[in-house]
Design an enzyme around this catalytic site. Sequence first.
Site, PDB file in Angstrom:
ATOM      1  N   HIS A 557     -35.990 -51.387 -43.877  1.00 48.52           N
ATOM      2  CA  HIS A 557     -36.190 -52.696 -43.256  1.00 48.52           C
ATOM      3  C   HIS A 557     -37.000 -52.525 -41.968  1.00 48.52           C
ATOM      4  O   HIS A 557     -37.091 -51.405 -41.423  1.00 48.52           O
ATOM      5  CB  HIS A 557     -34.823 -53.302 -42.924  1.00 48.52           C
ATOM      6  CG  HIS A 557     -33.959 -52.334 -42.151  1.00 48.52           C
ATOM      7  ND1 HIS A 557     -34.104 -52.142 -40.796  1.00 48.52           N
ATOM      8  CD2 HIS A 557     -32.999 -51.472 -42.556  1.00 48.52           C
ATOM      9  CE1 HIS A 557     -33.241 -51.213 -40.391  1.00 48.52           C
ATOM     10  NE2 HIS A 557     -32.561 -50.780 -41.445  1.00 48.52           N
ATOM     11  N   HIS A 695     -32.152 -48.987 -46.620  1.00 55.92           N
ATOM     12  CA  HIS A 695     -31.759 -48.394 -45.337  1.00 55.92           C
ATOM     13  C   HIS A 695     -31.940 -46.877 -45.368  1.00 55.92           C
ATOM     14  O   HIS A 695     -32.086 -46.283 -46.438  1.00 55.92           O
ATOM     15  CB  HIS A 695     -30.296 -48.718 -45.063  1.00 55.92           C
ATOM     16  CG  HIS A 695     -29.987 -50.171 -45.157  1.00 55.92           C
ATOM     17  ND1 HIS A 695     -29.945 -51.003 -44.075  1.00 55.92           N
ATOM     18  CD2 HIS A 695     -29.742 -50.961 -46.251  1.00 55.92           C
ATOM     19  CE1 HIS A 695     -29.664 -52.239 -44.469  1.00 55.92           C
ATOM     20  NE2 HIS A 695     -29.537 -52.237 -45.788  1.00 55.92           N
TER      21      HIS A 695
HETATM   22  O1  F6P Z   1     -29.417 -45.739 -37.488  1.00 57.55           O
HETATM   23  C1  F6P Z   1     -29.781 -46.492 -38.586  1.00 57.55           C
HETATM   24  C2  F6P Z   1     -28.923 -46.171 -39.780  1.00 57.55           C
HETATM   25  O2  F6P Z   1     -29.407 -46.883 -40.876  1.00 57.55           O
HETATM   26  C3  F6P Z   1     -27.437 -46.446 -39.600  1.00 57.55           C
HETATM   27  O3  F6P Z   1     -27.052 -47.747 -39.892  1.00 57.55           O
HETATM   28  C4  F6P Z   1     -26.811 -45.417 -40.494  1.00 57.55           C
HETATM   29  O4  F6P Z   1     -25.452 -45.195 -40.205  1.00 57.55           O
HETATM   30  C5  F6P Z   1     -27.697 -44.240 -40.235  1.00 57.55           C
HETATM   31  O5  F6P Z   1     -28.994 -44.754 -40.081  1.00 57.55           O
HETATM   32  C6  F6P Z   1     -27.700 -43.218 -41.321  1.00 57.55           C
HETATM   33  O6  F6P Z   1     -28.345 -42.062 -40.865  1.00 57.55           O
HETATM   34  P1  F6P Z   1     -27.502 -40.755 -40.492  1.00 57.55           P
HETATM   35  O7  F6P Z   1     -26.820 -40.387 -41.760  1.00 57.55           O
HETATM   36  O8  F6P Z   1     -28.528 -39.734 -40.082  1.00 57.55           O
HETATM   37  O9  F6P Z   1     -26.522 -41.059 -39.414  1.00 57.55           O
END
Ligand code: F6P
Length: 743
Positions: A557, A695
């Site tokens: 997004h 995401h």
């Molecule tokens: O920071 C953005 C995001 O999409 C969060 O909502 C999610 O928890 C995270 O990235 C996932 O990435 P990581 O697994 O590296 O924490």
Amino acid sequence: MGSGNSKSISSDGTGEGGYSSGGGGGQLYVSVKLESFNLKPLLVPHVYGSVPVIGSWESSQALAMKRESNSTWELSFVLPENHETLDFKFLLKSKNENDPFVVEEGACRLLERGKLEEESRIALFRMNEEVLEYRVVISAVKISPFDLAISWRTFQDNLKPSTTRRIPDVSIDSAPDMETVNGSAAMLDFDLEQYEVPTPPSVISSVTYPAQLTETPSSLASQTELSEIVPHVSNDASMVSTGRYTTQHSIDEMAPYSSTEVFNSKKLGTISSSPFQFDRGLLYVDRGVGSPMLSRSASESTVSNMIRLDSKSKKAMPAASGAVAAGAIADRMIGPKENQKLAIVMVGLPARGKTFTATKLTRYLRWLGHATKHFNIGKYRRLKHGANQPADFFRADNPEGIEARNEVAKLAMEDMLSWMQEGGQVGVFDATNSSRKRRNMLMKMGEGKCKIIFLETLCNDESILERNILLKIQQSPDYAEQENTQAALQDFKSRLANYEKAYEPVEEGSYIKMIDMVSGHGGQIQVNNISGYLPGRIVFFLVNTHLTPRPILLTRHGESRDNVRGRIGGDPALSEKGELYAKKLANFLEKRLQAERTASIWTSTLQRTVLTAGPVIGIPKIQWRALDEINAGVCEGMTYEEINKNMPEEYASRKSDKLSYRYPRGESYLDVIQRLEPVMIELERQRAPLVVISHQAVLRALYGYFADKPLEEIPYIDVPLHTIIEIQMGVSGVQEKRYKLMD
Ligand code: F6P
């Protein structure tokens, strides 16, 4: 221009031309490039000449060159070998239609027999006060009409062109396109290409013959050789071929070449990108038919030297989760011991898509957490007996040939069984296995050690067969040294006929028959004596998968308000920057997908993805809960600093095992992969282009599948904001392009 500065030449030889020798009457593939390290992306170089070139420029119209890289523009075309001398000039045309175009300084350039007179002359353009300089590079290779046809076919099938068979990409515009000339089509290409960014190193490979990426024949290589072979199975130094599921190192530990435990050769980086070298000289053990078998028992398998099981991988279950783990455990508890291991034994005539199917199945099972390896017996054969065995080698009445082929099949089966003993779960045994006798031999070897399911691929569609045959001679190392394409084709067809004479379809044991399933239109699948969790999933996957090329565009997004604040999870709206990305994305998709008949957009149910898809009009949008971001449970809405401060143990646990760490009342990456399985099956099943707006964690999981990344690497894959990753799945495997629309 238009002075008619052309003359005919006789085709009395080719020695002085810029291409390899041969008589007249052939075709020349010519590539003209303009290079500048101070490239002005808004100025598109064009070529125009007084004599028309079919499929390229016209006498009255300039043809846009294509942006090849950050510093190069390219135009390629095909000419008769004895073509007239052609005169042409470069001009620069601004993206702004109202700006005048600028023609290069100096006389016309003359192209004769693929060679440029004054080749070293720089292209100079005077624009007001500024002088722009471009280096001119020209190359020409002689090609046969066959090669041309194959290249064109491959170009159509692939996102990235193949260069396996001497000619680079052949992109022919069948007729001069008026739109190109007046600017719009050229500008469209230009628009997309100006956003293209290089794919990071070690991402999805370019076109490679899939058999080359299969398991390294450990029984055919000595210890020292193994250290050299390992990188051939992967484009990524951190991808370990054996026990991909087993290595649990963090990404830091897996920094290229740092882990002496797994990689003990510094030669890795230099030879990994050229799998063909492997067959071409490095490692031939023996080229003689019927030579004595290398003495090696399964128990002394060198596989053990390649597998480095760490404490986690020694656990009963590999890195699987949820239904996958539950299903596998249930099978173990109720089934006989041999059912713990599964051998998928491919059956089918050459060019029936066995290797493609085996590659896809292997990737899918690995992604779900099953320790799976693909053993390609052609690779063993090439190592043991050389790559260029003639069609006679494959005759059913050639006892030496049969003995030699059975010998390598036996070696590969022994390797596979040894690997299963070491902890491997599913072996995909990829050979024709076209006689009952051969299959009996394999069943006997596997008795009490693994369950065998035959997977037979049958194809009655002549056009698919023809395509597969062409791809085979274009890409297979068996024909890499055969310069004459027609001779290669002839040989392969004789090989095929030899196999056909002795072919015995599967009627015994447990089997799955895929009949005309490749295209994704109709076809038939027959199953016999199949039960259990994993075989059931395999059948389901095979029913849904196909090889029709289509793009899949993955993007996160636009930037969310929580991204700005560094907060994870939640359901925030977009920031201003994120809204701008949504608009740019809509514009991009309109251009990228305008030539496609149908396409759809999948988003999660969270508003940041729905809002990102908002400005797109005319493409159906579907919301999937399964595409929602990883659920951070009690940590939702926190920053990483806050988690570290308030829940240091949780923070540390995640850091030490990001793949399996599950947030309290939330999810782990393994949970995410498991919930994405229906999405993946649907991605495989669809034949129209797809845009997935989701995401970070979810896209890491999806991308990890396409790139065939080891599970442990998935949580660390870089999926930047405001970037589109275009995946193309087709007959030559998976390829990738990236577009960055903004920072
Ligand atoms: O920071 C953005 C995001 O999409 C969060 O909502 C999610 O928890 C995270 O990235 C996932 O990435 P990581 O697994 O590296 O924490």
